[in-house]
Design an enzyme around this catalytic site. Sequence first.
Site, PDB file in Angstrom:
ATOM      1  N   ASP A  43       0.869  -1.163   0.000  1.00 40.31           N
ATOM      2  CA  ASP A  43       0.000   0.000   0.000  1.00 40.31           C
ATOM      3  C   ASP A  43       0.921   1.232   0.000  1.00 40.31           C
ATOM      4  O   ASP A  43       2.075   1.140   0.443  1.00 40.31           O
ATOM      5  CB  ASP A  43      -0.866  -0.030   1.257  1.00 40.31           C
ATOM      6  CG  ASP A  43      -1.539   1.297   1.508  1.00 40.31           C
ATOM      7  OD1 ASP A  43      -2.309   1.729   0.637  1.00 40.31           O
ATOM      8  OD2 ASP A  43      -1.270   1.911   2.563  1.00 40.31           O
ATOM      9  N   ARG A 100      -7.074  12.781   6.826  1.00 41.52           N
ATOM     10  CA  ARG A 100      -6.884  11.411   6.346  1.00 41.52           C
ATOM     11  C   ARG A 100      -8.176  10.589   6.504  1.00 41.52           C
ATOM     12  O   ARG A 100      -8.589   9.880   5.590  1.00 41.52           O
ATOM     13  CB  ARG A 100      -5.744  10.765   7.137  1.00 41.52           C
ATOM     14  CG  ARG A 100      -5.542   9.277   6.901  1.00 41.52           C
ATOM     15  CD  ARG A 100      -5.129   8.962   5.486  1.00 41.52           C
ATOM     16  NE  ARG A 100      -4.727   7.568   5.320  1.00 41.52           N
ATOM     17  CZ  ARG A 100      -4.549   6.984   4.150  1.00 41.52           C
ATOM     18  NH1 ARG A 100      -4.734   7.663   3.033  1.00 41.52           N
ATOM     19  NH2 ARG A 100      -4.181   5.730   4.089  1.00 41.52           N
ATOM     20  N   TYR A 158      -0.078   5.034   0.769  1.00 39.33           N
ATOM     21  CA  TYR A 158      -0.299   6.119   1.736  1.00 39.33           C
ATOM     22  C   TYR A 158      -0.408   5.570   3.163  1.00 39.33           C
ATOM     23  O   TYR A 158      -1.285   4.769   3.462  1.00 39.33           O
ATOM     24  CB  TYR A 158      -1.555   6.910   1.363  1.00 39.33           C
ATOM     25  CG  TYR A 158      -1.403   7.623   0.033  1.00 39.33           C
ATOM     26  CD1 TYR A 158      -0.777   8.865  -0.031  1.00 39.33           C
ATOM     27  CD2 TYR A 158      -1.840   7.035  -1.149  1.00 39.33           C
ATOM     28  CE1 TYR A 158      -0.606   9.512  -1.242  1.00 39.33           C
ATOM     29  CE2 TYR A 158      -1.681   7.676  -2.374  1.00 39.33           C
ATOM     30  CZ  TYR A 158      -1.059   8.918  -2.414  1.00 39.33           C
ATOM     31  OH  TYR A 158      -0.893   9.555  -3.619  1.00 39.33           O
TER      32      TYR A 158
HETATM   33  C1  LAC Z   1      -3.644   3.659  -0.597  1.00 38.62           C
HETATM   34  C2  LAC Z   1      -4.306   4.139   0.655  1.00 38.62           C
HETATM   35  C3  LAC Z   1      -5.374   3.241   1.115  1.00 38.62           C
HETATM   36  O1  LAC Z   1      -2.468   3.971  -0.864  1.00 38.62           O
HETATM   37  O2  LAC Z   1      -3.411   4.249   1.683  1.00 38.62           O
HETATM   38  O3  LAC Z   1      -4.315   2.953  -1.350  1.00 38.62           O
END
Ligand code: LAC
Length: 219
Positions: free
Chosen positions: A9, A40, A11
């Site tokens: 992932d 967020r 973020y």
């Molecule tokens: C992403 C978020 C969920 O990068 O953090 O998909």
Amino acid sequence: MDTKAIVFDAYGTLFDVNSAAEKCKDKIGDKWVGFANFWRTTQLEYTWLRSLMKRHKDFWKVTEDSLDKSMKVFNIDMNMKKDLLNLYKILSPYPEVKEILGKLKDKGFKLAILSNGTQELLNELVKSNKLDNLFDDLFSIEDVGIYKPDSKVYDMPVKKYKINSSEITFLSANTWDVSGGGNYGYNSIWVNRNKAIFDNLDFKPKNEISDLTHLLKII
Ligand code: LAC
């Protein structure tokens, strides 16, 4: 464990989502942490709500919409909006990220990002942090037009690499994303950077690590 690809992932897992507000903390003041968390949370809520309403808007627009509300809630000068958005495009990675990704690549693993972010955002994030040579693929949900945790999202690396879901080790710091990937069939690992409590969403990860350095011992 028979891992053929390691999928991250973006973020909150590789990149610190609070770093944009943190870089403005002198102007925002002590409330910057509460503001960053609210931004967020609102951003993620908008992704889930838009998926359920079938009113998709890309992650950049959702990030701006959620920032707008958060600035109003926290009474932050709207003149800072542009600065905060520009900083969000170049979020800092967590300190160990570059070194560990390099070691995993040397071990021959296929490495990818699977994220809500648009292709343009993901390209800029990895380029601005000089991580662009480390990844085989940057998978953006824009290719399937719906946000995590829809299974169409988690399908993307499985289809591209022609492997089973259990051959993918998936890492996320977001508990709901760990559950989403785990329920889908990934070997999901929780990157619990802040000693948080896991969700009750019918999946518990076999492994929980406090940062990526521990991944080298279990992969
Ligand atoms: C992403 C978020 C969920 O990068 O953090 O998909």
